[in-house]
Design a protein around this motif. Structure first.
Motif, PDB file in Angstrom:
ATOM      1  N   THR A  48      35.415  26.656   7.455  1.00 29.90           N
ATOM      2  CA  THR A  48      34.810  27.906   7.003  1.00 29.90           C
ATOM      3  C   THR A  48      34.044  27.655   5.716  1.00 29.90           C
ATOM      4  O   THR A  48      34.258  26.639   5.054  1.00 29.90           O
ATOM      5  CB  THR A  48      35.904  28.977   6.755  1.00 29.90           C
ATOM      6  OG1 THR A  48      35.289  30.189   6.352  1.00 29.90           O
ATOM      7  CG2 THR A  48      36.881  28.534   5.686  1.00 29.90           C
ATOM      8  N   ASN A  50      34.151  30.193   3.463  1.00 32.14           N
ATOM      9  CA  ASN A  50      34.815  31.166   2.596  1.00 32.14           C
ATOM     10  C   ASN A  50      35.726  30.394   1.641  1.00 32.14           C
ATOM     11  O   ASN A  50      36.863  30.069   1.993  1.00 32.14           O
ATOM     12  CB  ASN A  50      35.618  32.149   3.459  1.00 32.14           C
ATOM     13  CG  ASN A  50      36.223  33.260   2.633  1.00 32.14           C
ATOM     14  OD1 ASN A  50      35.686  33.655   1.622  1.00 32.14           O
ATOM     15  ND2 ASN A  50      37.368  33.750   3.094  1.00 32.14           N
ATOM     16  N   CYS A  68      39.597  26.739   0.716  1.00 38.10           N
ATOM     17  CA  CYS A  68      38.883  27.539   1.707  1.00 38.10           C
ATOM     18  C   CYS A  68      39.893  28.157   2.667  1.00 38.10           C
ATOM     19  O   CYS A  68      40.962  27.593   2.890  1.00 38.10           O
ATOM     20  CB  CYS A  68      37.898  26.660   2.480  1.00 38.10           C
ATOM     21  SG  CYS A  68      36.737  25.757   1.423  1.00 38.10           S
ATOM     22  N   TRP A  69      39.543  29.296   3.250  1.00 35.70           N
ATOM     23  CA  TRP A  69      40.477  29.950   4.163  1.00 35.70           C
ATOM     24  C   TRP A  69      39.749  30.788   5.192  1.00 35.70           C
ATOM     25  O   TRP A  69      38.634  31.257   4.980  1.00 35.70           O
ATOM     26  CB  TRP A  69      41.478  30.806   3.389  1.00 35.70           C
ATOM     27  CG  TRP A  69      40.856  31.968   2.684  1.00 35.70           C
ATOM     28  CD1 TRP A  69      40.720  33.237   3.151  1.00 35.70           C
ATOM     29  CD2 TRP A  69      40.237  31.958   1.397  1.00 35.70           C
ATOM     30  NE1 TRP A  69      40.072  34.031   2.224  1.00 35.70           N
ATOM     31  CE2 TRP A  69      39.764  33.263   1.133  1.00 35.70           C
ATOM     32  CE3 TRP A  69      40.031  30.972   0.431  1.00 35.70           C
ATOM     33  CZ2 TRP A  69      39.110  33.606  -0.042  1.00 35.70           C
ATOM     34  CZ3 TRP A  69      39.380  31.319  -0.738  1.00 35.70           C
ATOM     35  CH2 TRP A  69      38.928  32.618  -0.959  1.00 35.70           C
ATOM     36  N   SER A  70      40.409  30.935   6.323  1.00 33.07           N
ATOM     37  CA  SER A  70      39.989  31.837   7.387  1.00 33.07           C
ATOM     38  C   SER A  70      41.268  32.439   7.940  1.00 33.07           C
ATOM     39  O   SER A  70      42.085  31.724   8.538  1.00 33.07           O
ATOM     40  CB  SER A  70      39.231  31.078   8.480  1.00 33.07           C
ATOM     41  OG  SER A  70      38.892  31.951   9.531  1.00 33.07           O
TER      42      SER A  70
END
Length: 160
Positions: A48, A50, A68-70
């Motif tokens: 990602t 994000n 980062c994360w999803s």
């Protein structure tokens, strides 16, 4: 005789108490390396864009992180830099996070603390590879620590 036996028993009880204390303190003073647990898998990059990029420093060390994360999947990469040559200390990038190890929507009530990268050769620094969480993960924070070449920390900055 009774006084000697009582004294010996008191010292034995004190010794047992001190041994238990050493075991408890030892259990908390040495966080496992991130790659040596089943919480993380090495990957080629984040899944990602994000992301956030916290940094942290303390006298003699600097660390920064790509987090980062999803959803509840997290990717992390860390940079650690020993900034003082010849002092005998290392720079450590350390992370802390919560996981849902049962994958039932309930996060554990204790934080996992892991050293992700260690640098003992000022002034260049070391960058870790990317790691992806194997369990739903939340509240991942990073900080810089002064510590030892095995990744054990001695003193740390606040979590970022």
């Amino acid at each position: 005789m009774t006084a000697t036996r009582t004294t010996r028993r008191a010292w034995q009880a004190f010794g047992a108490l001190m041994s238990a204390l050493v075991l408890v303190v030892g259990a908390f003073s040495a966080p496992a390396q991130a790659h040596s647990t089943d919480d993380w898998t090495a990957v080629s990059g984040p899944g990602t864009s994000n992301c956030r990029y916290p940094d942290s420093s303390r006298t003699g060390v600097y660390a920064d992180f790509d987090i980062c994360w999803s959803g509840s999947t997290v990717w992390v990469r860390a940079f650690a830099m020993d900034t003082v040559d010849g002092d005998g200390w290392c720079g450590i990038a350390q992370i802390s996070y919560l996981i849902d190890s049962n994958r039932n929507g309930v996060y554990e009530d204790h934080r996992h603390v892991r050293s992700t990268e260690t640098d003992c050769n000022a002034p260049f620094g070391d960058l870790s590879g990317w790691y992806r969480s194997n369990y739903p993960t939340t509240q991942l924070w990073g900080r810089a620590c002064v510590g030892y070449s095995n990744g054990d920390s001695y003193a740390c900055d606040s979590w970022r």
